[in-house]
Design an enzyme around this catalytic site. Structure first.
Site, PDB file in Angstrom:
ATOM      1  N   GLY A  46      24.739  -0.786  39.232  1.00 17.44           N
ATOM      2  CA  GLY A  46      23.292  -0.272  39.493  1.00 17.44           C
ATOM      3  C   GLY A  46      22.151  -1.576  39.621  1.00 17.44           C
ATOM      4  N   GLN A  51      14.339  -5.934  39.368  1.00 12.92           N
ATOM      5  CA  GLN A  51      15.297  -7.022  38.982  1.00 12.92           C
ATOM      6  C   GLN A  51      15.651  -7.976  40.201  1.00 12.92           C
ATOM      7  OE1 GLN A  51      18.675  -3.879  37.874  1.00 12.92           O
ATOM      8  NE2 GLN A  51      19.079  -5.619  36.404  1.00 12.92           N
ATOM      9  N   CYS A  94      23.825  -5.415  32.129  1.00 14.19           N
ATOM     10  CA  CYS A  94      22.908  -5.538  32.854  1.00 14.19           C
ATOM     11  C   CYS A  94      23.065  -6.693  33.656  1.00 14.19           C
ATOM     12  CB  CYS A  94      21.501  -5.170  31.970  1.00 14.19           C
ATOM     13  SG  CYS A  94      20.037  -5.419  33.159  1.00 14.19           S
ATOM     14  N   LEU A  95      22.741  -6.556  35.091  1.00 15.64           N
ATOM     15  CA  LEU A  95      22.913  -7.877  36.035  1.00 15.64           C
ATOM     16  C   LEU A  95      21.688  -8.699  35.474  1.00 15.64           C
ATOM     17  CD1 LEU A  95      23.889  -6.343  39.229  1.00 15.64           C
ATOM     18  CD2 LEU A  95      25.429  -7.338  37.634  1.00 15.64           C
ATOM     19  N   HIS A 136      19.528   4.268  32.740  1.00 13.87           N
ATOM     20  CA  HIS A 136      19.523   2.644  32.470  1.00 13.87           C
ATOM     21  C   HIS A 136      18.472   2.017  33.677  1.00 13.87           C
ATOM     22  CE1 HIS A 136      21.106  -1.482  31.714  1.00 13.87           C
ATOM     23  NE2 HIS A 136      20.557  -1.648  32.862  1.00 13.87           N
ATOM     24  N   GLU A 137      18.739   2.652  34.659  1.00 12.92           N
ATOM     25  CA  GLU A 137      18.041   2.001  36.184  1.00 12.92           C
ATOM     26  C   GLU A 137      16.634   2.598  36.068  1.00 12.92           C
ATOM     27  OE1 GLU A 137      19.266  -0.353  37.578  1.00 12.92           O
ATOM     28  OE2 GLU A 137      21.360  -0.114  36.768  1.00 12.92           O
ATOM     29  N   HIS A 140      14.188   0.644  33.971  1.00  9.44           N
ATOM     30  CA  HIS A 140      14.017  -0.663  34.456  1.00  9.44           C
ATOM     31  C   HIS A 140      12.534  -0.502  35.365  1.00  9.44           C
ATOM     32  CE1 HIS A 140      16.895  -3.913  34.013  1.00  9.44           C
ATOM     33  NE2 HIS A 140      17.989  -2.984  34.519  1.00  9.44           N
TER      34      HIS A 140
END
Ligand code: ZN
Length: 173
Positions: A46, A51, A94-95, A136-137, A140
């Site tokens: 994701g 991000q 997480c990226l 999670h997304e 963000h």
């Protein structure tokens, strides 16, 4: 297509509430394609627009099993319409917080309303890893990271680690 630079925590852009997407433009389609490419390249399951420094309410994901065909998804202006009372604990990463994996407890199923890249309004139920991913997304887009669910001491340790990583990266550039 082009790869985008993924912003590493801590960064003020990861703490902001993003703006609603106002119509599906060619630029938005290009952004979604680039975000998917960046996510697959990372690799991750994701990636949310903030991000990559775009403060708009959309994210991409693909939670298909490694062996099966890819299932790229783009969710625009997503909002929760229902969440289960039952919760599940999943290990999240997480990226924007590379190399860190921690258990987070969230509703095990959710329903989300969103638009796809054709501007069609969709409501869909997500369970399992997909439920974790969409929550999670969505976080963000509201300036929230998975480390915000952890204890203060753990979060501070992770943040210190990421600051060090960013310093090392800056030196290499
Ligand atoms: Zn993330």
């Amino acid at each position: 297509m082009s790869l985008k630079k993924i912003i590493i925590h801590p960064d003020p852009r990861l703490k902001k509430v993003c703006d609603e997407v106002d119509g599906i433009s060619p630029e938005l389609r290009k952004l979604a394609t680039d975000m998917l490419e960046t996510m697959y390249d990372a690799p991750g399951i994701g990636l949310a627009a903030p991000q990559v420094g775009v403060m708009e309410r959309l994210f991409v994901m693909d939670v298909a099993e490694k062996e099966s065909a890819p299932e790229p998804r783009v969710l625009i202006n997503p909002r929760l319409t229902w969440q289960s009372d039952e919760v599940n604990v999943h290990e999240e990463g997480c990226l924007s917080i590379p190399g860190i994996y921690e258990d987070v407890s969230r509703p095990s199923s959710v329903r989300m309303a969103f638009q796809n890249l054709d501007g069609v309004e969709i409501e869909e139920e997500f369970a399992g890893i997909a439920a974790t991913c969409v929550q999670h997304e969505l976080d963000h887009l509201n300036g929230k990271l998975f480390v915000d669910y952890l204890s203060g001491i753990k979060r501070r340790m992770i943040t210190a680690k990421m600051k060090k990583l960013k310093k090392e990266q800056a030196r290499e550039e």
